[in-house]
Design an enzyme around this catalytic site. Sequence first.
Site, PDB file in Angstrom:
ATOM      1  N   LYS A  14       0.836  -1.219   0.000  1.00  0.00           N
ATOM      2  CA  LYS A  14       0.000   0.000   0.000  1.00  0.00           C
ATOM      3  C   LYS A  14       0.867   1.263   0.000  1.00  0.00           C
ATOM      4  O   LYS A  14       0.656   2.178  -0.778  1.00  0.00           O
ATOM      5  CB  LYS A  14      -0.924   0.019   1.241  1.00  0.00           C
ATOM      6  N   ARG A  89      -9.717   0.962   8.764  1.00  0.00           N
ATOM      7  CA  ARG A  89      -9.165  -0.348   9.091  1.00  0.00           C
ATOM      8  C   ARG A  89     -10.131  -1.173   9.916  1.00  0.00           C
ATOM      9  O   ARG A  89      -9.828  -2.311  10.263  1.00  0.00           O
ATOM     10  CB  ARG A  89      -7.900  -0.134   9.904  1.00  0.00           C
ATOM     11  N   ARG A 128      12.146  -5.217   5.103  1.00  0.00           N
ATOM     12  CA  ARG A 128      11.836  -3.807   4.795  1.00  0.00           C
ATOM     13  C   ARG A 128      12.728  -2.834   5.571  1.00  0.00           C
ATOM     14  O   ARG A 128      13.014  -3.024   6.740  1.00  0.00           O
ATOM     15  CB  ARG A 128      10.373  -3.527   5.136  1.00  0.00           C
ATOM     16  N   ARG A 162      11.308  -0.909  11.214  1.00  0.00           N
ATOM     17  CA  ARG A 162      10.201  -0.706  12.144  1.00  0.00           C
ATOM     18  C   ARG A 162      10.178  -1.744  13.259  1.00  0.00           C
ATOM     19  O   ARG A 162      10.418  -2.925  13.011  1.00  0.00           O
ATOM     20  CB  ARG A 162       8.865  -0.749  11.378  1.00  0.00           C
ATOM     21  N   ARG A 173      -0.330  -8.380  13.619  1.00  0.00           N
ATOM     22  CA  ARG A 173      -0.868  -7.483  12.581  1.00  0.00           C
ATOM     23  C   ARG A 173      -1.709  -8.260  11.573  1.00  0.00           C
ATOM     24  O   ARG A 173      -2.762  -7.807  11.137  1.00  0.00           O
ATOM     25  CB  ARG A 173       0.279  -6.756  11.878  1.00  0.00           C
TER      26      ARG A 173
HETATM   27  P1  AP5 Z   1       4.888  -1.585   1.882  1.00  0.00           P
HETATM   28  O1  AP5 Z   1       4.563  -0.784   0.668  1.00  0.00           O
HETATM   29  O2  AP5 Z   1       5.600  -0.885   2.988  1.00  0.00           O
HETATM   30  O3  AP5 Z   1       3.595  -2.352   2.400  1.00  0.00           O
HETATM   31  P2  AP5 Z   1       2.342  -1.817   3.189  1.00  0.00           P
HETATM   32  O4  AP5 Z   1       1.141  -2.510   2.663  1.00  0.00           O
HETATM   33  O5  AP5 Z   1       2.329  -0.304   3.200  1.00  0.00           O
HETATM   34  O6  AP5 Z   1       2.688  -2.425   4.615  1.00  0.00           O
HETATM   35  P3  AP5 Z   1       2.677  -1.776   6.044  1.00  0.00           P
HETATM   36  O7  AP5 Z   1       3.442  -2.749   6.924  1.00  0.00           O
HETATM   37  O8  AP5 Z   1       3.193  -0.372   6.047  1.00  0.00           O
HETATM   38  O9  AP5 Z   1       1.206  -1.805   6.357  1.00  0.00           O
HETATM   39  P4  AP5 Z   1       0.567  -1.862   7.690  1.00  0.00           P
HETATM   40  O10 AP5 Z   1      -0.810  -1.699   7.223  1.00  0.00           O
HETATM   41  O11 AP5 Z   1       0.855  -3.001   8.584  1.00  0.00           O
HETATM   42  O12 AP5 Z   1       1.294  -0.630   8.484  1.00  0.00           O
HETATM   43  P5  AP5 Z   1       0.825   0.849   8.811  1.00  0.00           P
HETATM   44  O13 AP5 Z   1       2.036   1.684   8.826  1.00  0.00           O
HETATM   45  O14 AP5 Z   1      -0.338   1.271   7.999  1.00  0.00           O
HETATM   46  O15 AP5 Z   1       5.761  -2.842   1.398  1.00  0.00           O
HETATM   47  C1  AP5 Z   1       6.340  -3.732   2.332  1.00  0.00           C
HETATM   48  C2  AP5 Z   1       7.727  -4.192   1.813  1.00  0.00           C
HETATM   49  O16 AP5 Z   1       7.562  -4.955   0.624  1.00  0.00           O
HETATM   50  C3  AP5 Z   1       8.655  -3.032   1.433  1.00  0.00           C
HETATM   51  O17 AP5 Z   1       9.956  -3.377   1.795  1.00  0.00           O
HETATM   52  C4  AP5 Z   1       8.514  -2.897  -0.092  1.00  0.00           C
HETATM   53  O18 AP5 Z   1       9.686  -2.384  -0.674  1.00  0.00           O
HETATM   54  C5  AP5 Z   1       8.223  -4.339  -0.495  1.00  0.00           C
HETATM   55  N1  AP5 Z   1       7.287  -4.443  -1.608  1.00  0.00           N
HETATM   56  C6  AP5 Z   1       6.166  -3.672  -1.828  1.00  0.00           C
HETATM   57  N2  AP5 Z   1       5.514  -4.094  -2.930  1.00  0.00           N
HETATM   58  C7  AP5 Z   1       6.226  -5.161  -3.419  1.00  0.00           C
HETATM   59  C8  AP5 Z   1       6.051  -6.016  -4.546  1.00  0.00           C
HETATM   60  N3  AP5 Z   1       5.020  -5.878  -5.393  1.00  0.00           N
HETATM   61  N4  AP5 Z   1       6.976  -6.995  -4.739  1.00  0.00           N
HETATM   62  C9  AP5 Z   1       8.028  -7.159  -3.863  1.00  0.00           C
HETATM   63  N5  AP5 Z   1       8.244  -6.359  -2.779  1.00  0.00           N
HETATM   64  C10 AP5 Z   1       7.345  -5.369  -2.559  1.00  0.00           C
HETATM   65  O19 AP5 Z   1       0.260   0.664  10.312  1.00  0.00           O
HETATM   66  C11 AP5 Z   1       1.144   0.364  11.372  1.00  0.00           C
HETATM   67  C12 AP5 Z   1       0.366   0.345  12.685  1.00  0.00           C
HETATM   68  O20 AP5 Z   1      -0.235   1.630  12.921  1.00  0.00           O
HETATM   69  C13 AP5 Z   1      -0.793  -0.653  12.770  1.00  0.00           C
HETATM   70  O21 AP5 Z   1      -0.370  -1.952  13.100  1.00  0.00           O
HETATM   71  C14 AP5 Z   1      -1.637   0.002  13.880  1.00  0.00           C
HETATM   72  O22 AP5 Z   1      -1.069  -0.209  15.149  1.00  0.00           O
HETATM   73  C15 AP5 Z   1      -1.497   1.494  13.564  1.00  0.00           C
HETATM   74  N6  AP5 Z   1      -2.553   1.976  12.647  1.00  0.00           N
HETATM   75  C16 AP5 Z   1      -2.357   2.542  11.421  1.00  0.00           C
HETATM   76  N7  AP5 Z   1      -3.531   2.869  10.864  1.00  0.00           N
HETATM   77  C17 AP5 Z   1      -4.495   2.485  11.741  1.00  0.00           C
HETATM   78  C18 AP5 Z   1      -5.917   2.533  11.713  1.00  0.00           C
HETATM   79  N8  AP5 Z   1      -6.587   3.053  10.662  1.00  0.00           N
HETATM   80  N9  AP5 Z   1      -6.584   2.052  12.778  1.00  0.00           N
HETATM   81  C19 AP5 Z   1      -5.936   1.548  13.859  1.00  0.00           C
HETATM   82  N10 AP5 Z   1      -4.590   1.467  13.943  1.00  0.00           N
HETATM   83  C20 AP5 Z   1      -3.864   1.933  12.883  1.00  0.00           C
END
Ligand code: AP5
Length: 221
Positions: A14, A89, A128, A162, A173
Amino acid sequence: MKIVILLGPPGSGKGTQAKRLQQTFGLAHLATGDMLRAEIASGNALGRRVKSIMDAGELVPDHILVALIRSRIARPECRHGFILDGFPRTVPQAEAFDRLIAEEQLPRPIVIEFTVFEPELVNRLSGRFTCQTCGASYHDHFHRPRVEGMCDFCGGHEFVRRADDQPEAIRTRFRAYREQTAPLLDYYKRTGDIPLEVDGMADIDGVTRQIEAVLGGVAQR
Ligand code: AP5
């Protein structure tokens, strides 16, 4: 004006794709995880409250997220539209966002679902690292900076990993995604904003091409 919601489990790409779409379509990128990590880095009361929740991989309470999004979308950079990365979410977050859309007379969102093979995502998350300056996301094997040690986007030289990319937090997660976020797919079918599927297991450029094709072919409702 376009509102795009990226829906997919941790590591589905994402954030990687949102950064590209932001440039191509001129949309603001609202990443709730990044916003919360900025609160933690600033050391304020909200940051102190959410740090242990996020490090464990649990979800932060809905009302905090809804307030964050409400204040962000009122900013000028969102007037041409925005990409939601990590929000909503939970079903209560989606319901609150729908009320906000109605109040502010915004268009209905375009919902994009990343379909993925979960075991592969563990490899993505454990490899990552991100640029400390601009947050651009890289990977030890799949996506290294073009110049070793230098961010492609901002030229920064400091990279971080992270706390929630550790195995135990990754498992938590995924569970949170399955139990609390995946029900949004049915929620958006019920509202008529049928999620548009992209194959999140394609390579990064391939996923971008799919999303651009999907967005190019959809008039904002
Ligand atoms: P990346 O693009 O970073 O993936 P992502 O889907 O953004 O993964 P996240 O881990 O950031 O999502 P998340 O939803 O767990 O975390 P968030 O920060 O939102 O890609 C991942 C890796 O793969 C990278 O190294 C990239 O280079 C590689 N990659 C990407 N695409 C690829 C491909 N096609 N092929 C190969 N490699 C690839 O949330 C973190 C925390 O915040 C949550 O756990 C929660 O505690 C809190 N939080 C955030 N939003 C909310 C909410 N709305 N409600 C409640 N808590 C929340």
